[in-house]
Design an enzyme around this catalytic site. Structure first.
Site, PDB file in Angstrom:
ATOM      1  N   TYR B 426       0.464  27.984  26.810  1.00 46.61           N
ATOM      2  CA  TYR B 426      -0.750  28.443  26.103  1.00 46.61           C
ATOM      3  C   TYR B 426      -1.158  27.511  24.956  1.00 46.61           C
ATOM      4  CZ  TYR B 426       2.176  31.706  23.082  1.00 46.61           C
ATOM      5  OH  TYR B 426       3.058  32.308  22.241  1.00 46.61           O
ATOM      6  N   GLU B 427      -2.347  27.705  24.472  1.00 39.23           N
ATOM      7  CA  GLU B 427      -2.973  26.767  23.516  1.00 39.23           C
ATOM      8  C   GLU B 427      -3.073  25.359  24.079  1.00 39.23           C
ATOM      9  OE1 GLU B 427      -4.236  29.380  21.101  1.00 39.23           O
ATOM     10  OE2 GLU B 427      -4.640  27.272  20.798  1.00 39.23           O
TER      11      GLU B 427
END
Lengths: 568, 568
Positions: B426-427
């Site tokens: 994620y990110e």
């Protein structure tokens, strides 16, 4: 994403790369080549793809549970097991005298990889039975053999291995389970065992536990341990499962993965047992079984790696992402392709090493040649540790290819990652494998290792005209591995312990490159195998340099931190 | 094994290694050193160790669930959240004008690492709010700021980020969520968003969603995207949460880990929203937030690595195993010690890089200096990818140290491994981070990279008299990294994509070695930091050679297999 058994890959490796032809040239396995081999691979592949693959998610979504003392298995597992048993796959390498097919271990491991890749949690069940068959063939009395082997080989009965106790994991010699002679030739077994895979199953007509225990006159440590057959149901005079033995499943472990495979805590309370092998000879019997089981666990890692690779390639080929208006799929992205190529290259390298290991076992069995036995012994810890490291790393990369979806359980990518994680631990952690390699397996002064390294160098020499860069790289790495072997031989055991894992991984890199090069040679250049060989040798083999540097450090600096400083 | 916040380690790194002294020499952060720093670290450490650590298993054993449209959170999470909020930790770096403490990001990240290490699934909640605070501070109107910032900073309200849609992950520009002006200055937002961490919580007085959506006149792609504040409850005239907005949690994902953190599918149906920043300027606003969030996710990986290391050391120091009659624990075994040393060395390397990154951000914020901004931008993808890679690898090694117990959920080793796995995704996946590094972050012709490499070399020069071997090794690796940077600058984007991850990992190895050497220098030699530096530089840094070889290959051989051949 349905699992598709890599039948063609096995055919190619067996026919052209790992020397299976030598096996079928022996008298014992003369029938095991050509059409027979093709039929076995094709039929097992069909079973794996069509029958077992669809069960994979069931095991995870509906774990085995203990209900009123009975292990209720996952939906479809009973039918899947039946299909494996009825195909004759459990006894594929067992002695025909008791109903086995008597085929080479190389074929058994090929079949097992496909079964593992399709549904590891179920596949573990027949794998344990296979280990038990082997132990009984080598060590049991004729009476025990006649009673148990036909049932185990047919799959009517199932086998387990009972080694570990809470205080005795790697240190098996610390076990406390007791065996007392009963006067009638049987024994009473009492104690608790943990981590018993498939300790029971609702579809098992009988479960046959091989249990390590200590006789009253057994000395402390491993030399005082004996091996016993302790069936769940005691066979009656007709050989049918009769009265319940005094043993039970106490509980099932809550594991991170392999939920379809019940991992039991077993309790034996003066359970009736029969001695297998001689008194106090239990470890020797266990070692027979464990060596092949170690190769078998390596094969588990490879099976999962294959399945995870297939799933990742399929996802990447379908997942649209990219520039506005573009209709590209992520498989076109260089970094995604790098991940997929790495998964494919590592999986095939590990497979070739494991199959070469199996060929060495078959050659040792068929010819009695000590050189082949030493080769098999040398390769076993490498096959186990590299195969399972690859399983874990490929499954991790598979999640990465899936992006956010990889963390969501529905895709199955996470299940591969969770399931395969135990393979680097059981049947001796990969650290123990590495210690075995730098310890026992170099006790010949490195002869087996140097012989293998020389073969790698000769093959590289022979390939040099066709693939100069690849051959040079492989030859150079092999020569470094020779130096590392010499360096390790001069180290004390503390230093060997500190470098063992790096040495094993370095050896695996050299062998992986060797078999990739052999595949390129067999292909004749310019095909996909050549491309994959180039990828492995030019992009992954250079990791050998870092591993070599670590080996050369010996134990230097290992004690720089006290235990308290390590704790942070 | 209770988590113990590594307060001393932060103090040492901030005071002696990562240049935090420069931050407290600026006018803006003149108060943030000495006693203030000590108090912050000590108090946050106490919160992490005593209050949050005990919640870690709760999140896993009692996951957040969706019941009648409300997200019921794990036991104790409401109280844990309250303790974080009341400590003022959410607004530690927020503008004092709205109630923040105005402290440097370096301190915020230090505190966050401890909170992450103690209980990652809960820690994710305030982390998202911090990202929202930052976005609002930079881009929102004064009116929105006045209304939302005090509530977010106090923790009374919580913030989320809504980027992803089923067809739009990495490719944010493909999003379909719509925003229509309502005539009164507000907008009606409609669409579905996925992977919304902490999309709701039963202990949230209000949940403030920052949502990316496209206005009717927004062009396709990222340039037509705007950012909106869409609160769950619309604030009334007194700023109290009033009427429910037209949005709901459709479902929660079944994830492999982080079960305490509800990951929601959110549906917006003409929900009322307020524009943040200018129309079609959504991506710029998101990028502000994402850059720091990326560092924050790297810190998550490091927090878990610290916790997993502590747990493994504690287990190894207690677990008896060994020769008969011996009372040894496995921490004495060389291979176990190697694993623990590796975990410790990698964790501290990643932490130093991330803190140096935070220092660069603070310096850029405090001085406006473009060089510091470029340094921060260069380090961000490295901090994120290396921090989370280390998180995953250290957690995996932690399982290995535990042996069979590592696969059993009760020990918590498996939870670290499952929880941290999402951080590499994620990110922006770590592949995306690497592409950012070899793409945007080298668009200055490599100036920021070369400047940093030169600093590494100068530090090595300065350390040479005291640590000749280590300094040579670091200097040589830095020089190779310079060559690699030049090589990458000459590659086309396909080749850069193929080598991006290897280039990033190589860079991280050089920087890790650099900060370990700096720690040894600061210690004055012969202490544990020096020992750890020696371990890292002599045993782990050599992996740089393999990575460098991979980078030098460019895109050679990447397309050797067709998609069908990759599939197997």
């Amino acid at each position: 994403m349905p699992y598709k058994a890599p039948v063609e890959e096995f055919r190619f490796l067996l026919n052209h790369v790992v020397g299976y032809g030598q096996v079928t040239e022996t008298e014992r396995f003369a029938e095991a080549g050509g059409e027979m081999m093709d039929a076995i691979l094709t039929e097992a592949g069909r079973l794996a793809s069509e029958v077992l693959g669809p069960l994979q998610r069931n095991g995870d979504l509906h774990p085995a549970v203990l209900e009123n003392g009975v292990v209720r298995t996952s939906p479809g597992f009973a039918e899947g097991y039946k299909a494996i048993a009825e195909g004759g796959w459990i006894g594929i390498s067992a002695d025909p005298e008791h109903g086995g097919m008597g085929l080479p271990i190389t074929l058994m491991e090929s079949v097992n990889e496909m079964i593992n890749g399709a549904c590891l949690s179920l596949a573990l069940n027949p794998l344990l039975t296979q280990g038990q068959i082997e132990a009984l063939e080598h060590h049991a009395s004729d009476e025990l053999k006649a009673l148990y082997l036909p049932k185990l080989i047919s799959g009517e009965w199932q086998g387990t291995m009972n080694l570990t106790e809470p205080q005795a994991g790697t240190d098996v010699g610390a076990l406390r389970t007791k065996a007392e002679p009963d006067g009638d030739g049987t024994y009473r077994i009492s104690g608790q065992k943990i981590y018993i895979s498939w300790g029971d199953a609702d579809f098992a007509e009988n479960v046959c536990h091989l249990v390590l225990a200590r006789l009253p006159d057994g000395v402390p440590g491993t030399k005082g341990i004996s091996l016993f057959m302790v069936p769940r149901n005691i066979p009656d005079e007709n050989g049918k499962p009769g009265e319940r033995n005094s043993l039970r499943v106490v509980s099932l472990e809550h594991k991170m993965g392999l939920h379809g495979s019940p991992t039991a805590v077993m309790e034996y309370t003066e359970a009736k047992g029969w001695l297998v092998g001689r008194e106090h000879g239990g470890m020797a019997a266990m070692f027979t079984m464990m060596n092949n089981a170690r190769l078998g666990v390596g094969i588990q890692g490879i099976g999962v790696a294959e399945a995870a690779t297939q799933a990742a390639v399929a996802y990447a080929a379908e997942r649209k992402q990219g520039k506005v208006g573009g209709a590209g799929t992520i498989i076109e992205f260089p970094d995604v392709r790098r991940m997929l190529m790495t998964m494919r290259a590592e999986t095939q390298a590990a497979r070739a090493i494991a199959l070469a290991n199996a060929v060495a076992l078959d050659m040792a069995n068929a010819t009695g040649d000590a050189g082949w036995a030493a080769r098999a012994a040398l390769l076993t810890p490498i096959s186990k540790a590299y195969g399972t490291d690859v399983g874990c790393e490929v499954a991790a990369t598979g999640i990465q290819v899936h992006g956010g979806m990889g963390f969501i359980e529905e895709t199955g990518a996470a299940q591969f990652y969770r399931d395969v994680r135990v393979t680097t631990i059981y049947e001796g952690t990969n650290g123990i494998q590495a210690l075995d390699l730098v310890g026992r397996k170099l006790m010949d002064g490195g002869e087996a290792a140097f012989t293998l390294i020389s073969e790698v160098e000769e093959a590289a020499e022979a390939a040099r005209a066709q693939f100069p860069r690849l051959a040079d790289a492989v030859w150079n790495a092999a020569e470094v591995q020779r130096d590392l072997t010499e360096a390790v031989l001069e180290m004390d055991m503390d230093a060997r312990g500190a470098v063992a894992v790096a040495y094993l991984r370095a050896f695996a890199r050299v062998l992986g490159a060797h078999y990739h090069l052999a595949s390129a040679v067999a292909e004749g250049g310019n095909g996909p195998r050549t491309g994959l060989a180039r990828f492995y040798v030019m992009r992954l083999l250079p990791q050998h340099t870092g591993l070599a540097a670590e080996v050369r450090m010996g134990s230097e600096g290992m004690d720089a931190l006290s235990n308290e400083e390590l704790a942070g």
